[in-house]
Write a protein that holds these residues in place. Structure first.
Motif, mmCIF file in Angstrom:
data_model
loop_
_atom_site.group_PDB
_atom_site.id
_atom_site.type_symbol
_atom_site.label_atom_id
_atom_site.label_comp_id
_atom_site.label_asym_id
_atom_site.label_seq_id
_atom_site.Cartn_x
_atom_site.Cartn_y
_atom_site.Cartn_z
ATOM 1 N N PRO A 39 0.816 -1.213 0.000
ATOM 2 C CA PRO A 39 0.000 0.000 0.000
ATOM 3 C C PRO A 39 0.852 1.265 0.000
ATOM 4 O O PRO A 39 1.713 1.435 0.850
ATOM 5 N N TYR A 40 0.602 2.134 -0.983
ATOM 6 C CA TYR A 40 1.323 3.399 -1.062
ATOM 7 C C TYR A 40 0.604 4.492 -0.289
ATOM 8 O O TYR A 40 1.210 5.214 0.485
ATOM 9 N N GLY A 41 -0.696 4.623 -0.553
ATOM 10 C CA GLY A 41 -1.434 5.669 0.135
ATOM 11 C C GLY A 41 -2.772 5.940 -0.500
ATOM 12 O O GLY A 41 -3.216 5.222 -1.391
ATOM 13 N N TYR A 53 0.213 5.680 3.331
ATOM 14 C CA TYR A 53 -0.344 4.641 4.191
ATOM 15 C C TYR A 53 0.659 4.206 5.248
ATOM 16 O O TYR A 53 1.832 3.973 4.943
ATOM 17 N N GLU A 54 0.178 4.095 6.468
ATOM 18 C CA GLU A 54 0.969 3.554 7.574
ATOM 19 C C GLU A 54 0.254 2.329 8.113
ATOM 20 O O GLU A 54 -0.924 2.404 8.461
ATOM 21 N N HIS A 55 0.962 1.231 8.157
ATOM 22 C CA HIS A 55 0.398 -0.004 8.685
ATOM 23 C C HIS A 55 0.853 -0.166 10.129
ATOM 24 O O HIS A 55 2.041 -0.285 10.389
ATOM 25 N N GLU A 58 3.492 2.492 10.996
ATOM 26 C CA GLU A 58 4.741 2.615 10.252
ATOM 27 C C GLU A 58 4.490 2.510 8.760
ATOM 28 O O GLU A 58 3.664 1.706 8.321
ATOM 29 N N ARG A 59 5.222 3.323 8.005
ATOM 30 C CA ARG A 59 5.097 3.242 6.543
ATOM 31 C C ARG A 59 5.647 1.914 6.050
ATOM 32 O O ARG A 59 6.686 1.455 6.509
#
Length: 84
Positions: A39-41, A53-55, A58-59
């Motif tokens: 996932p980029y954003g 996107y942060e999972h 964290e990116r």
């Protein structure tokens, strides 16, 4: 469709549109958890804002906001062409 998610799968970039931000976030979360998406954003088509996107805080991948924005706008242009 207001929120465009940008992600990669097997090194190919994709974009998908959603009406609600919660659906966009869920797509990226579960795509990363279950389907090996990177996932980029999210791009907000109404405001032009980009949300990397942060999972779990964290990116996942280092990608610049311009790439997210450009991919999302290309997706929107293609979607508009298909409806005309």
């Amino acid at each position: 469709m207001r929120y465009i998610v940008v992600f990669a799968q097997q090194e190919i970039g994709y974009a998908v549109g959603f009406d609600y931000s919660t659906d966009a976030i869920d797509f990226l979360f579960w795509g990363y958890e279950e389907y090996d998406l990177l996932p980029y954003g999210i791009f907000d088509a109404l405001t032009g804002e980009v949300f990397p996107y942060e999972h779990r805080g964290e990116r996942v991948v280092a990608v610049d906001e311009e790439t997210i924005s450009r991919t999302a706008t290309d997706y929107l242009k293609a979607a508009i062409r298909q409806t005309n």
